[in-house]
Every structure is written in C-alpha cells, then in structure tokens.
Design an enzyme around this catalytic site. Structure first.
Site, PDB file in Angstrom:
ATOM      1  N   GLN A  54     -47.266  58.920 -22.271  1.00 56.20           N
ATOM      2  CA  GLN A  54     -47.050  60.712 -22.609  1.00 56.20           C
ATOM      3  C   GLN A  54     -46.035  60.783 -23.730  1.00 56.20           C
ATOM      4  OE1 GLN A  54     -47.992  63.138 -24.513  1.00 56.20           O
ATOM      5  NE2 GLN A  54     -48.993  63.668 -22.948  1.00 56.20           N
ATOM      6  N   GLY A  75     -62.997  78.449 -17.228  1.00 59.46           N
ATOM      7  CA  GLY A  75     -63.753  77.157 -16.993  1.00 59.46           C
ATOM      8  C   GLY A  75     -62.634  76.082 -17.864  1.00 59.46           C
ATOM      9  N   GLU A  96     -53.196  66.239 -20.512  1.00 63.08           N
ATOM     10  CA  GLU A  96     -51.715  66.638 -20.061  1.00 63.08           C
ATOM     11  C   GLU A  96     -52.556  68.179 -19.226  1.00 63.08           C
ATOM     12  OE1 GLU A  96     -47.422  65.469 -18.160  1.00 63.08           O
ATOM     13  OE2 GLU A  96     -48.572  64.554 -19.544  1.00 63.08           O
ATOM     14  N   ARG A 133     -54.116  64.806 -32.364  1.00 65.16           N
ATOM     15  CA  ARG A 133     -55.246  66.132 -31.749  1.00 65.16           C
ATOM     16  C   ARG A 133     -53.782  67.291 -31.459  1.00 65.16           C
ATOM     17  NH1 ARG A 133     -60.052  65.048 -28.231  1.00 65.16           N
ATOM     18  NH2 ARG A 133     -60.731  63.466 -29.507  1.00 65.16           N
TER      19      ARG A 133
END
Length: 302
Positions: A54, A75, A96, A133
């Site tokens: 990461q 949700g 993450e 992103r």
C-alpha cells in the site's frame, strides 16, 4: 430491490464456495474459478489482511470517521479489491480506507472483488489504482512512481501509458524525491505545495534547500515568491574563483516562453538562460540513456 437481493445472495453463495476445502481456488484455471474471480463476494473481515505494498501511509482520522458514518448509514457502495493468498485467506489490493472504516464500525463481512495475482502483479495493481483513485499527497505519488519503475521495471514511457500521465508530469513528481526529507515532510503536511517543492528542487545543496524552505514557510511565501528567492540564490552563488557572480537579471520573454514550449514538446526539464542581447544556452535534463535516446530522436528527427 429483488435484483439487489439476488446479487447479495450470490455473494453469500460464492463466499460459501470459497470456504469449501474441496474448492480451494488457487489459479484462474482451477474448477469454479470463473464463478469467483472478478465477481463481488462477501468476505469475512478477519480473513483479509492489509496490503504491505500500500503506497498510502497517512490515513486521516476525521476522514475515516466520516466514511465509517456513511457506511453505517448507507452501507458500502464500492467493494474493495483483494487477491487470494490461500484457503480462505485474502490480501487487500485496493480499498484500505473502506476496509478500515468497516472494521471501525464493527462490520463482520465486506463485499469484495477477488483477483488472483502474484506479488509483483499485486504491487502494480495497488500502486496504479491508488495513484488514479486516491487523493495521495505529492510525495506519496512520487514514491509510487519510483516503486513502479524500480520494483516492477517499468520505464518512464511505459509508466506514462499505464497511469495515463505525461512523461513530464511523472518526471516532475520524481524530482521531488531529491528534496531533503524535512521538506518532503513539510509538503506532505501541507506547509508547502508541490509548486514550492518544484522550485526548491533546483537548489542542489540540501542545507541551502532547508534554509530557503524555512524562509518560505516563515513568511508564507507564494510559489512565485519562492521562484524569485531561488533565482536570487543562484545569482548570489560564488564562481570558481570565489567571487560573486554578476547579477544576470530576468531572462527575456522569448527565453521564458521558449523554455515552456520546449518543456511541453520534449516532456523533459528544460532550462533556458539568455541575456538581454539574445545570447544564451539551453540545458535539457535526462534521467538515463534511454531517456537521452528519446530526446535525441525528438530533436534530430532521426
């Protein structure tokens, strides 16, 4: 509503398939792999481990709280992506923040896309997806680019194609890694912008970089002011005989405009120095032999 219910039921059914020892899918050629790979599957959070590849190292607590609140109310809208490690064991590829926020509110299961990839593929997927992103800071982006070049073996040209950025943009980010770590930290913490960093990287001495950086932060100087400060620094540097250089003044307009045009055309760092009379020199930077050959081809047309 019925359509959503069927989709969720399918996810639960695939989850059961993954937990069946007789259907331990390890590659895309295994039985039932086509049912799982690329599908949305509900996975238990405890079966997922974080990705050591990461690139993001800072997770803002307030931002995570806001995301956790949103997930609690609405949700999880966008599934995470994982890769399969072994029987009922998975590793995060991307998502993450969503994973952390889901754990924060005590969710036991999370929707996920499953990929089957080796370590190198996982690293590349994680780095590229995060660059595209996530709101990474400039230093994190630079480190991600560097890892893709060094650990995956991508050239700057291939990297440019993979992430959809100009070579010059990638070069500008990579140059930030020449800054003293103190300045890199200041950029990550928001004390200065990437524009400030691009000015300071033109100062070779890290001690002098920090001295100018402290002035920039202390006086809250703009990028334009920082450019002037760095220019003044170079004008005051001593020549080989130890005597101050004669102040050269600002480059004429044709040199400033021409350097921008050359930079855009060559997708490389270009410095043009010219006198008021029009005489001067052009300095073009390159990172390796392949970069040099690319520039030579562009310039000579051969």
């Amino acid at each position: 509503m019925a359509k959503a219910t069927r989709k969720q039921a399918l996810g639960r059914g695939l989850s059961a398939l993954l937990k069946d020892p007789e259907n331990d899918i390890q590659s895309v050629s295994d039985k039932n792999a086509e049912k799982v790979v690329g599908s949305i599957v509900e996975l238990e959070l405890e079966s997922i481990e974080v990705n050591p590849f990461q690139p993001r190292s800072n997770f803002d607590d307030q931002s995570l709280e806001e995301l956790a609140s949103s997930i609690r109310e609405l949700g999880l809208i966008q599934p995470i992506t994982v890769r399969k490690l072994g029987f009922n064991r998975f590793q995060l590829v991307s998502g993450e923040r969503r994973y952390r926020a889901s754990k924060k509110i005590g969710l036991e299961r999370i929707p996920a896309y499953i990929r089957i990839a080796n370590d190198q593929e996982s690293l590349e997927m994680a780095l590229v997806e995060n660059i595209q992103r996530q709101d990474l800071d400039p230093v994190e982006i630079a480190l991600s680019y560097q890892r893709l070049i060094e650990e995956i073996g991508l050239t700057q040209e291939k990297l440019s194609e993979r992430v959809g950025k100009k070579r010059s943009t990638i070069t500008n980010y990579l140059r930030l890694l020449r800054l003293d770590p103190i300045i890199q930290t200041g950029m990550r913490d928001g004390f200065i912008s990437m524009g400030h960093g691009r000015c300071l990287v033109n100062v070779e001495s890290r001690q002098d970089q920090i001295a100018i950086y402290e002035k920039v932060v202390g006086k809250n100087l703009s990028v334009r002011d920082t450019e002037d400060l760095v220019r003044s620094y170079h004008e005051k540097e001593s020549d080989d005989g130890g005597q101050p250089r004669k102040k050269s003044g600002t480059s004429p307009a044709f040199a400033r405009e021409g350097s921008r045009e050359l930079r855009d055309y060559l997708e490389a760092e270009v410095k043009v120095v010219a006198s008021g009379a029009g005489a001067g020199k052009i300095n073009i930077s390159f990172s390796d032999r392949k970069e040099f050959e690319r520039l030579k081809k562009l310039i000579t047309g051969a």
